[in-house]
Design a protein around this motif. Structure first.
Motif, mmCIF file in Angstrom:
data_model
loop_
_atom_site.group_PDB
_atom_site.id
_atom_site.type_symbol
_atom_site.label_atom_id
_atom_site.label_comp_id
_atom_site.label_asym_id
_atom_site.label_seq_id
_atom_site.Cartn_x
_atom_site.Cartn_y
_atom_site.Cartn_z
ATOM 1 N N GLU A 70 0.480 2.545 4.858
ATOM 2 C CA GLU A 70 -0.776 2.429 4.799
ATOM 3 C C GLU A 70 -1.398 2.623 3.409
ATOM 4 O OE1 GLU A 70 -3.594 4.196 7.563
ATOM 5 O OE2 GLU A 70 -1.950 5.151 8.648
ATOM 6 N N VAL A 71 -2.031 1.339 3.082
ATOM 7 C CA VAL A 71 -2.866 1.675 1.803
ATOM 8 C C VAL A 71 -4.035 2.049 1.981
ATOM 9 C CG1 VAL A 71 -3.379 0.461 -0.420
ATOM 10 C CG2 VAL A 71 -1.105 -0.266 0.819
ATOM 11 N N ARG A 72 -4.542 2.969 1.777
ATOM 12 C CA ARG A 72 -5.826 3.683 2.404
ATOM 13 C C ARG A 72 -6.994 3.386 1.069
ATOM 14 N NH1 ARG A 72 -5.321 6.850 6.743
ATOM 15 N NH2 ARG A 72 -7.554 6.333 7.329
ATOM 16 N N GLU A 73 -6.584 3.252 -0.183
ATOM 17 C CA GLU A 73 -7.462 2.918 -1.250
ATOM 18 C C GLU A 73 -6.554 1.995 -2.278
ATOM 19 O OE1 GLU A 73 -9.558 6.434 -2.916
ATOM 20 O OE2 GLU A 73 -9.232 7.305 -1.196
ATOM 21 N N GLY A 74 -7.488 1.092 -2.731
ATOM 22 C CA GLY A 74 -6.698 0.162 -3.730
ATOM 23 C C GLY A 74 -5.495 -0.571 -3.218
#
Length: 120
Positions: free
Chosen positions: A46-50
């Motif tokens: 999961e890419v939660r930010e950026g």
């Protein structure tokens, strides 16, 4: 203090035989320096930010000196071209935090260095 070799790698869609040879031989270069894979080529779940457009590699070492000695070693230097001919990326060596590390203490030091007053 522990240290880490961290890579953000960008493999091509089809891996070349040299990449497989690199993977098969890298552990033997790590063993003399007590290096071990903590994460090996895993895409971000999961890419939660950026954004994160690569595969992450994290190798742990008992000390920064061990990490540096591994990277500079003749056996590992001989392997690097097998990877770099087939994938781009960024690789860095970094020290971990010491036992008892407190981020609030770091914030106070940074604040003081900037001439700020202590937090209320």
């Amino acid at each position: 203090m522990t240290a880490y070799a961290i890579g953000n790698l960008h493999p091509k869609p089809v891996l070349d035989e040299e990449v497989f040879a690199y993977m098969e031989r890298i552990q033997a270069t790590l063993d003399p320096f007590d290096g071990r894979f903590l994460v090996h080529g895993a895409p971000a779940r999961e890419v939660r930010e950026g954004t994160w457009p690569g595969a992450l590699v994290i190798i742990g070492f008992p000390t920064y000196e061990a990490a540096r000695a591994w990277y500079d070693s003749e056996p590992y230097q001989a392997l690097i071209p097998l990877r770099t001919r087939h994938m781009d990326g960024d690789v860095l060596l970094i020290e971990g935090t010491p036992d008892g590390y407190e981020p609030a203490r770091t914030a106070a030091s940074l604040r003081a260095a900037q001439g700020g007053s202590p937090a209320a």
